[in-house]
Motif scaffolding. Structure first.
Motif, mmCIF file in Angstrom:
data_model
loop_
_atom_site.group_PDB
_atom_site.id
_atom_site.type_symbol
_atom_site.label_atom_id
_atom_site.label_comp_id
_atom_site.label_asym_id
_atom_site.label_seq_id
_atom_site.Cartn_x
_atom_site.Cartn_y
_atom_site.Cartn_z
ATOM 1 N N ARG A 101 0.573 -1.076 -0.199
ATOM 2 C CA ARG A 101 0.180 -0.083 0.111
ATOM 3 C C ARG A 101 0.843 0.822 -0.202
ATOM 4 O O ARG A 101 1.813 1.447 0.692
ATOM 5 C CB ARG A 101 -0.720 -0.174 1.306
ATOM 6 C CG ARG A 101 -1.876 0.998 1.503
ATOM 7 C CD ARG A 101 -2.793 1.288 2.351
ATOM 8 N NE ARG A 101 -3.608 -0.207 2.602
ATOM 9 C CZ ARG A 101 -5.317 -0.010 1.863
ATOM 10 N NH1 ARG A 101 -5.242 0.762 1.016
ATOM 11 N NH2 ARG A 101 -5.152 -1.199 1.837
ATOM 12 N N SER A 102 1.241 2.206 -1.116
ATOM 13 C CA SER A 102 1.704 3.685 -1.591
ATOM 14 C C SER A 102 0.491 4.815 -1.600
ATOM 15 O O SER A 102 0.047 4.394 -2.377
ATOM 16 C CB SER A 102 2.689 2.997 -2.386
ATOM 17 O OG SER A 102 3.360 3.823 -2.294
ATOM 18 N N GLY A 103 1.103 5.725 -0.828
ATOM 19 C CA GLY A 103 0.862 6.563 -0.884
ATOM 20 C C GLY A 103 0.772 7.142 -2.319
ATOM 21 O O GLY A 103 0.449 8.104 -2.886
ATOM 22 N N GLU A 104 2.040 7.290 -2.853
ATOM 23 C CA GLU A 104 1.884 6.812 -4.112
ATOM 24 C C GLU A 104 1.785 6.490 -5.370
ATOM 25 O O GLU A 104 0.678 7.239 -6.411
ATOM 26 C CB GLU A 104 4.018 7.260 -4.590
ATOM 27 C CG GLU A 104 5.406 7.636 -3.864
ATOM 28 C CD GLU A 104 5.471 6.664 -3.879
ATOM 29 O OE1 GLU A 104 6.937 7.201 -5.654
ATOM 30 O OE2 GLU A 104 6.941 6.532 -2.907
ATOM 31 N N VAL A 105 1.308 5.336 -5.162
ATOM 32 C CA VAL A 105 -0.026 4.708 -5.777
ATOM 33 C C VAL A 105 -1.355 5.246 -6.107
ATOM 34 O O VAL A 105 -1.988 5.795 -6.588
ATOM 35 C CB VAL A 105 -0.215 3.659 -5.497
ATOM 36 C CG1 VAL A 105 -1.043 2.462 -6.624
ATOM 37 C CG2 VAL A 105 1.421 2.974 -5.426
ATOM 38 N N ALA A 106 -1.668 5.720 -4.887
ATOM 39 C CA ALA A 106 -2.947 6.562 -4.531
ATOM 40 C C ALA A 106 -2.696 8.048 -5.575
ATOM 41 O O ALA A 106 -3.998 8.303 -6.263
ATOM 42 C CB ALA A 106 -3.553 7.188 -2.995
ATOM 43 N N ASP A 107 -1.751 8.880 -5.569
ATOM 44 C CA ASP A 107 -1.275 10.046 -6.373
ATOM 45 C C ASP A 107 -1.429 9.202 -7.687
ATOM 46 O O ASP A 107 -2.240 10.154 -8.454
ATOM 47 C CB ASP A 107 -0.488 10.434 -6.304
ATOM 48 C CG ASP A 107 0.461 11.294 -4.781
ATOM 49 O OD1 ASP A 107 -0.729 11.856 -4.278
ATOM 50 O OD2 ASP A 107 1.447 11.646 -4.901
ATOM 51 N N PHE A 108 -0.988 8.518 -8.598
ATOM 52 C CA PHE A 108 -1.430 7.952 -9.070
ATOM 53 C C PHE A 108 -2.820 6.976 -10.088
ATOM 54 O O PHE A 108 -3.271 7.816 -11.258
ATOM 55 C CB PHE A 108 -0.851 6.126 -10.258
ATOM 56 C CG PHE A 108 0.795 6.736 -10.405
ATOM 57 C CD1 PHE A 108 0.595 7.853 -11.270
ATOM 58 C CD2 PHE A 108 1.610 6.849 -8.857
ATOM 59 C CE1 PHE A 108 2.580 7.603 -11.894
ATOM 60 C CE2 PHE A 108 3.456 6.586 -10.186
ATOM 61 C CZ PHE A 108 3.352 8.169 -10.937
ATOM 62 N N GLU A 109 -3.538 6.793 -8.886
ATOM 63 C CA GLU A 109 -4.994 6.694 -9.096
ATOM 64 C C GLU A 109 -5.747 7.677 -8.964
ATOM 65 O O GLU A 109 -7.271 8.293 -10.125
ATOM 66 C CB GLU A 109 -5.530 5.750 -7.600
ATOM 67 C CG GLU A 109 -4.667 4.913 -7.265
ATOM 68 C CD GLU A 109 -5.102 4.100 -6.582
ATOM 69 O OE1 GLU A 109 -6.066 4.828 -5.470
ATOM 70 O OE2 GLU A 109 -4.859 2.501 -6.826
ATOM 71 N N ALA A 170 -3.370 -2.117 -8.556
ATOM 72 C CA ALA A 170 -4.431 -3.064 -8.433
ATOM 73 C C ALA A 170 -5.643 -2.366 -8.076
ATOM 74 O O ALA A 170 -6.340 -2.883 -7.109
ATOM 75 C CB ALA A 170 -3.845 -4.368 -6.995
ATOM 76 N N GLY A 171 -5.666 -0.994 -7.741
ATOM 77 C CA GLY A 171 -6.594 -0.343 -7.164
ATOM 78 C C GLY A 171 -6.460 0.211 -5.415
ATOM 79 O O GLY A 171 -5.523 -0.263 -4.846
ATOM 80 N N GLN A 172 -6.658 0.564 -4.898
ATOM 81 C CA GLN A 172 -7.116 0.777 -3.812
ATOM 82 C C GLN A 172 -6.297 1.865 -2.823
ATOM 83 O O GLN A 172 -5.268 0.723 -1.897
ATOM 84 C CB GLN A 172 -8.102 0.164 -2.966
ATOM 85 C CG GLN A 172 -9.192 -0.060 -3.019
ATOM 86 C CD GLN A 172 -10.064 -1.279 -2.673
ATOM 87 O OE1 GLN A 172 -9.179 -2.813 -1.748
ATOM 88 N NE2 GLN A 172 -11.052 -1.573 -2.305
ATOM 89 N N SER A 173 -4.665 1.954 -3.158
ATOM 90 C CA SER A 173 -3.944 2.099 -3.436
ATOM 91 C C SER A 173 -2.153 1.301 -3.014
ATOM 92 O O SER A 173 -2.053 1.641 -1.966
ATOM 93 C CB SER A 173 -3.417 3.327 -1.827
ATOM 94 O OG SER A 173 -4.417 4.837 -2.062
ATOM 95 N N LEU A 174 -2.968 0.272 -3.676
ATOM 96 C CA LEU A 174 -2.204 -0.960 -3.935
ATOM 97 C C LEU A 174 -1.498 -1.678 -4.900
ATOM 98 O O LEU A 174 -1.715 -1.094 -6.004
ATOM 99 C CB LEU A 174 -2.577 -2.144 -3.098
ATOM 100 C CG LEU A 174 -3.428 -2.490 -2.133
ATOM 101 C CD1 LEU A 174 -4.413 -3.913 -2.012
ATOM 102 C CD2 LEU A 174 -2.898 -2.357 -1.227
#
Length: 363
Positions: A101-109, A170-174
């Motif tokens: 789980r990553s905050g950087e992934v949340a930014d991409f979402e 994978a969504g949900q910041s994952l």
């Protein structure tokens, strides 16, 4: 006492049966034949001539084939939520090894949602401008500008989609850590709830295929002249004492290790059934041809050494067994070359030879 003599009685009885009817033990020692019952406990080999080779024994170890090693580093920082693979597990390319789980992934979402929204707006805007152009309320330049905005929106949406595919978001910041190749997990530096950074130097996983392995052998400075590329080798291990692996030296590392003062040579081996495990110690026997000389070569197990002399047990055309003295020209770990005593084409015993030798020598 009975337990000690039992093998002797058993061998004598067996050899008596193999020799056929006799009057006394002395007659057994004079004539002994290779019967069907004796064939079940001995082995017969035919002597052939071979180029004389010298054999250099090296210490070696099994290592990974570095051409098949894949190192998996973190793409984004975050918290490990799940780990699905352990050291020694076999995984296939694309299998999920862990999720983070990553905050950087949340930014991409967030960027993906914005790109999708901008694409919808650009399509609607182009449709509206085209309708206005048809009714004369917009210029051709307005249409071209609206189409360019749509192209930019499509390009941005495609870029974000490719990022999701490349990094397995994978969504949900994952995001999912997937195996880049098929192979075994040979190192793991990740655990559940572990905090990781995208700039850390340690690999999360190291994978390697074991279909092929390398055997690295150490050559002392005094033996460097005796090894060369394509030299045939035999390799034995403690784990499989009755099995020999064969190959060739495919690379000579022409540098000495500063500490051990040895040079490395490499042998590539096909690893059937994954018998060879990285870290195993091996004996590597390097063969060197001595040009211009051919001599009879026999299995070392065929030799009987007694009173400073070497003997073999031969089998003639009538299957009669006899003892012959031989002279050893060169003794190797598995074979030996003879300078006299037997000729090409003769048959000799190479299993349980001492049993038959003792029977033929009986008084």
């Amino acid at each position: 006492m009975n337990r000690i003599l039992l093998p002797v009685y058993f061998c004598a009885a067996l050899l008596s049966a193999c020799a056929g009817p006799t009057e006394n033990s002395k007659e057994i020692s004079q004539e002994l034949f290779l019967t069907d019952s004796l064939k079940s406990v001995v082995s017969v080999d035919t002597v052939h001539l071979y180029d004389v080779t010298d054999e250099l024994t090296l210490n070696g170890r099994v290592t990974f084939n570095q051409e098949q090693v894949a190192r998996v580093f973190p793409i984004f920082g975050g918290t490990v939520t799940d780990v699905y693979a352990e050291i020694g597990d076999h995984v296939r390319k694309g299998d999920v090894l862990a999720t983070i789980r990553s905050g950087e992934v949340a930014d991409f979402e967030k960027q993906k949602k914005e790109a999708e929204q901008q694409l919808i707006i650009a399509r609607r805007n182009l449709q509206s401008v085209q309708d206005m152009f048809t009714s004369g309320m917009a210029s051709e330049r307005d249409v071209l500008q609206a189409r360019q905005e749509l192209n930019n929106a499509e390009a941005e949406e495609k870029r974000i989609t490719e990022i999701f595919s490349i990094y397995h978001l994978a969504g949900q910041s994952l995001y999912q850590v997937k195996a880049p190749v098929s192979g075994f997990i040979v190192e793991k530096n990740i655990n559940k709830e572990m905090q990781i950074r995208s700039d850390q130097n340690d690999e999360m996983f190291i994978l390697s295929g074991l279909e092929n392995v390398w055997v690295m052998a150490d050559v002392y400075e005094s033996d460097i002249s005796k090894v060369h590329e394509n030299a045939p080798v035999r390799i034995t291990t403690l784990a499989y004492p009755d099995r020999t692996f064969t190959g060739k030296i495919d690379k000579v590392y022409n540098m000495l290790n500063d500490e051990s003062k040895t040079m490395n040579v490499r042998v590539k081996l096909t690893n059937e059934d994954y018998l060879l495990k990285p870290g195993m110690f091996t004996n590597v026997y390097v063969q060197n041809r001595v040009s211009g000389k051919q001599l009879p070569r026999i299995d070392s197990h065929a030799l009987v050494f007694e009173n400073g002399k070497n003997y073999v047990v031969t089998v003639d055309t009538g299957n009669k067994l006899s003892i012959k003295e031989v002279e050893v020209y060169r003794q190797l770990s598995k074979d030996c070359y003879l300078s006299s005593g037997v000729s090409e084409g003769e048959r000799i015993l190479n299993k349980n030879v001492l049993l038959v030798y003792n029977a033929l020598n009986a008084d």
